[in-house]
Design a protein around this motif. Structure first.
Motif, PDB file in Angstrom:
ATOM      1  N   ASN A  70       0.745  -1.069   0.016  1.00 42.14           N
ATOM      2  CA  ASN A  70       0.086   0.159  -0.094  1.00 42.14           C
ATOM      3  C   ASN A  70       0.981   1.275   0.074  1.00 42.14           C
ATOM      4  N   ASP A  71       2.139   1.223  -0.523  1.00 44.39           N
ATOM      5  CA  ASP A  71       3.153   2.400  -0.505  1.00 44.39           C
ATOM      6  C   ASP A  71       2.515   3.258  -1.464  1.00 44.39           C
ATOM      7  N   MET A  72       2.140   4.549  -1.177  1.00 42.06           N
ATOM      8  CA  MET A  72       1.770   5.410  -2.153  1.00 42.06           C
ATOM      9  C   MET A  72       2.519   6.507  -2.456  1.00 42.06           C
ATOM     10  N   THR A  73       3.901   6.186  -2.263  1.00 39.83           N
ATOM     11  CA  THR A  73       4.846   7.049  -2.448  1.00 39.83           C
ATOM     12  C   THR A  73       5.000   7.446  -4.204  1.00 39.83           C
ATOM     13  N   PRO A  74       4.844   8.518  -4.294  1.00 35.82           N
ATOM     14  CA  PRO A  74       4.805   9.132  -5.895  1.00 35.82           C
ATOM     15  C   PRO A  74       6.188   8.954  -6.461  1.00 35.82           C
ATOM     16  N   ILE A  75       6.098   8.209  -7.585  1.00 39.68           N
ATOM     17  CA  ILE A  75       7.676   7.972  -8.301  1.00 39.68           C
ATOM     18  C   ILE A  75       7.153   8.061 -10.027  1.00 39.68           C
ATOM     19  N   ALA A  76       8.166   8.634 -10.685  1.00 41.69           N
ATOM     20  CA  ALA A  76       7.906   8.420 -12.110  1.00 41.69           C
ATOM     21  C   ALA A  76       7.770   7.327 -12.630  1.00 41.69           C
ATOM     22  N   PRO A  77       6.910   6.899 -13.489  1.00 42.61           N
ATOM     23  CA  PRO A  77       6.739   5.801 -14.131  1.00 42.61           C
ATOM     24  C   PRO A  77       7.725   5.269 -14.845  1.00 42.61           C
ATOM     25  N   LEU A  78       8.055   4.162 -14.746  1.00 41.45           N
ATOM     26  CA  LEU A  78       9.391   3.217 -15.508  1.00 41.45           C
ATOM     27  C   LEU A  78      10.577   3.895 -15.438  1.00 41.45           C
ATOM     28  N   ILE A  79      10.848   4.778 -14.209  1.00 38.68           N
ATOM     29  CA  ILE A  79      12.046   5.550 -14.222  1.00 38.68           C
ATOM     30  C   ILE A  79      13.152   4.342 -14.004  1.00 38.68           C
ATOM     31  N   PHE A  80      12.662   3.361 -13.228  1.00 38.09           N
ATOM     32  CA  PHE A  80      14.049   2.269 -13.019  1.00 38.09           C
ATOM     33  C   PHE A  80      14.278   1.013 -13.856  1.00 38.09           C
ATOM     34  N   ILE A  81      13.144   1.065 -14.878  1.00 41.11           N
ATOM     35  CA  ILE A  81      13.127  -0.208 -15.664  1.00 41.11           C
ATOM     36  C   ILE A  81      14.133  -0.380 -16.638  1.00 41.11           C
ATOM     37  N   SER A  82      14.565   0.542 -17.354  1.00 40.85           N
ATOM     38  CA  SER A  82      15.962   0.712 -18.201  1.00 40.85           C
ATOM     39  C   SER A  82      17.105   0.064 -17.442  1.00 40.85           C
ATOM     40  N   LEU A  83      17.301   0.348 -15.994  1.00 34.59           N
ATOM     41  CA  LEU A  83      18.273  -0.140 -15.359  1.00 34.59           C
ATOM     42  C   LEU A  83      18.120  -1.691 -15.272  1.00 34.59           C
ATOM     43  N   VAL A  84      16.890  -2.201 -15.264  1.00 35.57           N
ATOM     44  CA  VAL A  84      16.712  -3.722 -14.956  1.00 35.57           C
ATOM     45  C   VAL A  84      16.930  -4.251 -16.606  1.00 35.57           C
ATOM     46  N   GLU A  85      16.698  -3.631 -17.585  1.00 38.52           N
ATOM     47  CA  GLU A  85      16.710  -4.165 -18.881  1.00 38.52           C
ATOM     48  C   GLU A  85      18.474  -4.188 -19.038  1.00 38.52           C
ATOM     49  N   ASN A  86      19.008  -3.087 -18.612  1.00 37.82           N
ATOM     50  CA  ASN A  86      20.537  -3.277 -18.754  1.00 37.82           C
ATOM     51  C   ASN A  86      21.175  -4.339 -18.104  1.00 37.82           C
ATOM     52  N   ALA A  87      20.722  -4.798 -16.990  1.00 37.05           N
ATOM     53  CA  ALA A  87      21.270  -5.618 -16.030  1.00 37.05           C
ATOM     54  C   ALA A  87      21.138  -6.965 -16.720  1.00 37.05           C
ATOM     55  N   PHE A  88      20.051  -7.408 -16.965  1.00 38.18           N
ATOM     56  CA  PHE A  88      19.547  -8.465 -18.007  1.00 38.18           C
ATOM     57  C   PHE A  88      20.333  -8.577 -19.468  1.00 38.18           C
ATOM     58  N   LYS A  89      20.756  -7.523 -19.945  1.00 40.02           N
ATOM     59  CA  LYS A  89      21.460  -7.267 -21.372  1.00 40.02           C
ATOM     60  C   LYS A  89      22.989  -7.783 -21.093  1.00 40.02           C
ATOM     61  N   HIS A  90      23.538  -7.164 -19.994  1.00 44.15           N
ATOM     62  CA  HIS A  90      24.982  -7.008 -19.922  1.00 44.15           C
ATOM     63  C   HIS A  90      25.437  -8.043 -18.624  1.00 44.15           C
ATOM     64  N   GLY A  91      24.530  -8.532 -18.112  1.00 48.12           N
ATOM     65  CA  GLY A  91      24.710  -9.404 -16.850  1.00 48.12           C
ATOM     66  C   GLY A  91      24.925 -10.847 -17.171  1.00 48.12           C
ATOM     67  N   ILE A  92      24.682 -11.134 -18.416  1.00 48.16           N
ATOM     68  CA  ILE A  92      24.580 -12.813 -18.788  1.00 48.16           C
ATOM     69  C   ILE A  92      25.753 -13.024 -19.995  1.00 48.16           C
ATOM     70  N   SER A  93      26.415 -13.704 -19.718  1.00 53.73           N
ATOM     71  CA  SER A  93      27.483 -14.083 -20.782  1.00 53.73           C
ATOM     72  C   SER A  93      27.042 -14.880 -21.928  1.00 53.73           C
ATOM     73  N   ALA A  94      27.743 -14.876 -23.044  1.00 49.20           N
ATOM     74  CA  ALA A  94      27.405 -15.566 -24.064  1.00 49.20           C
ATOM     75  C   ALA A  94      27.297 -17.004 -23.880  1.00 49.20           C
ATOM     76  N   SER A  95      27.758 -17.722 -22.734  1.00 45.86           N
ATOM     77  CA  SER A  95      27.675 -19.043 -22.554  1.00 45.86           C
ATOM     78  C   SER A  95      26.586 -19.334 -21.598  1.00 45.86           C
ATOM     79  N   GLY A  96      25.758 -18.182 -21.248  1.00 50.21           N
ATOM     80  CA  GLY A  96      24.587 -18.237 -20.266  1.00 50.21           C
ATOM     81  C   GLY A  96      24.973 -18.303 -18.916  1.00 50.21           C
ATOM     82  N   ASN A  97      26.012 -17.815 -18.473  1.00 50.21           N
ATOM     83  CA  ASN A  97      26.216 -17.560 -16.997  1.00 50.21           C
ATOM     84  C   ASN A  97      25.967 -16.095 -16.723  1.00 50.21           C
ATOM     85  N   GLY A  98      25.964 -16.171 -15.196  1.00 53.89           N
ATOM     86  CA  GLY A  98      26.002 -14.474 -14.690  1.00 53.89           C
ATOM     87  C   GLY A  98      25.085 -14.480 -13.702  1.00 53.89           C
TER      88      GLY A  98
END
Length: 348
Positions: free
Chosen positions: A244-272
């Motif tokens: 029920n946390d109603m603290t106002p926050i800009a929508p999707l302001i952190f989602i690009s950081l999550v995307e970046n983590a999944f993009k660069h946090g996994i190696s070509a061999s599938g580890n990370g």
């Protein structure tokens, strides 16, 4: 506007009633009345001169750079005001019985009263200019601030509209990869995507959303990203936000950081490994993401060419000026990347 009228009324009431402060309790009612009427000539002249400048002359002449004509007209008005004040004084001395004989002496050409009244009339003109110039400055400043706010809102709207296709592109790339080896998971991913799009298409139009809603979106998005991962990748999710946390926050302001983590946090061999923290303390919201660092070759990167992080920087600067910190970088050995954004509570 009503406040402005009230201020004018109070100021002129003080000017008109000022001579009454010099009367003594021993003066008769008739004498006080007569002296008050005799003193009205000056405030009447001041008021007429002030509002002729305030309403007519300053907007039509001074603000239109007709300076010579403006000053010439005011010289004539000051002269006429002096004549009016002297005539009022003389007539009051002649007609009012309560005025003593010492008030009947004629004004000579060098009477200091003329000099005093001239200075006062010039001050009235200067006061009208000062008031009008102040109002004009505030109006221009307000218009500038409104234009700046409109520009900022337009830029934020543009950034949010860019984020939607960027987010959709990254998600579709993940689903496309799933189709090749697990169609069942791909179907689940499509269902998850439909839920996420509901948030993106509707909540993203608002300037702020509740932190609990944004936290739910992040959980759903992380779940969608995890569908295509193998057991060789560990994802630690710590979204410590109350339901029920109603603290106002800009929508999707952190989602690009999550995307970046999944993009660069996994190696070509599938580890990370990826660790995601989202917390709120006393109104301060912190998103801290740590992932193994496996930079992608730009030739193989189909996720939007890194525009997401650029949008985050712009949105933070526009939405939270002087109210956020963002630290990011690679560890000394180059194996870990960390990105931490803290948005501080707005001070009242």
């Amino acid at each position: 506007m009503k406040r402005e009228y009230l201020i004018h009324l109070l100021c002129w009431a003080v000017v008109i009633l000022f001579p009454l402060f010099f009367l003594t309790p021993t003066d008769s009612t008739e004498l006080m009345r007569d002296r008050f009427i005799r003193s009205l000539g000056s405030p009447i002249a001041y008021m007429v001169l002030f509002y002729l400048n305030y309403v007519v002359l300053i907007p039509r002449l001074l603000f239109r750079d007709k300076h010579f004509r403006y000053y010439l007209v005011n010289i004539a008005l000051v002269a006429l005001a002096l004549v009016f004040m002297v005539q009022w004084w003389n007539l009051a001395n002649s007609w009012l019985p309560g005025v003593t004989a010492r008030h009947h002496r004629p004004h000579s050409a060098i009477n200091p009263v003329y000099f005093y009244n001239t200075i006062m009339l010039m001050l009235v003109v200067g006061l009208s200019i000062a008031v009008r110039m102040t109002q004009r400055y505030h109006a221009v400043e307000q218009a500038r601030q409104e234009a700046e706010q409109s520009r900022t809102e337009a830029e934020l709207t543009n950034l949010r509209s860019q984020l939607n296709p960027h987010f959709l592109l990254n998600t579709l790339n993940n689903i496309y990869a799933l189709i090749a080896f697990d169609s069942d998971k791909a179907q689940v991913a499509v269902e998850e995507l439909s839920r996420l799009l509901r948030h993106v298409l509707y909540d993203n139009k608002q300037q702020f959303v509740s932190l609990c809603k944004e936290a739910d979106f992040m959980r759903d998005y992380i779940a969608l990203m995890k569908i295509r991962l193998t057991d060789a990748v560990t994802v630690d999710e710590h979204i410590e936000i109350d339901a029920n946390d109603m603290t106002p926050i800009a929508p999707l302001i952190f989602i690009s950081l999550v995307e970046n983590a999944f993009k660069h946090g996994i190696s070509a061999s599938g580890n990370g490994h990826i660790t995601i923290h989202l917390t709120q303390h006393d109104g301060d919201v912190t998103c801290d993401i740590i992932n193994s660092n496996h930079p992608k070759d730009k030739r193989d990167d189909k996720s939007g060419s890194g525009i997401g992080l650029e949008q985050v920087a712009k949105r933070l600067a526009l939405t939270y000026p002087d109210r956020y910190t963002w630290t990011r970088g690679v560890s000394d050995d180059g194996s870990i990347y960390r990105s931490t954004i803290t948005v501080f509570k707005q001070q009242q």
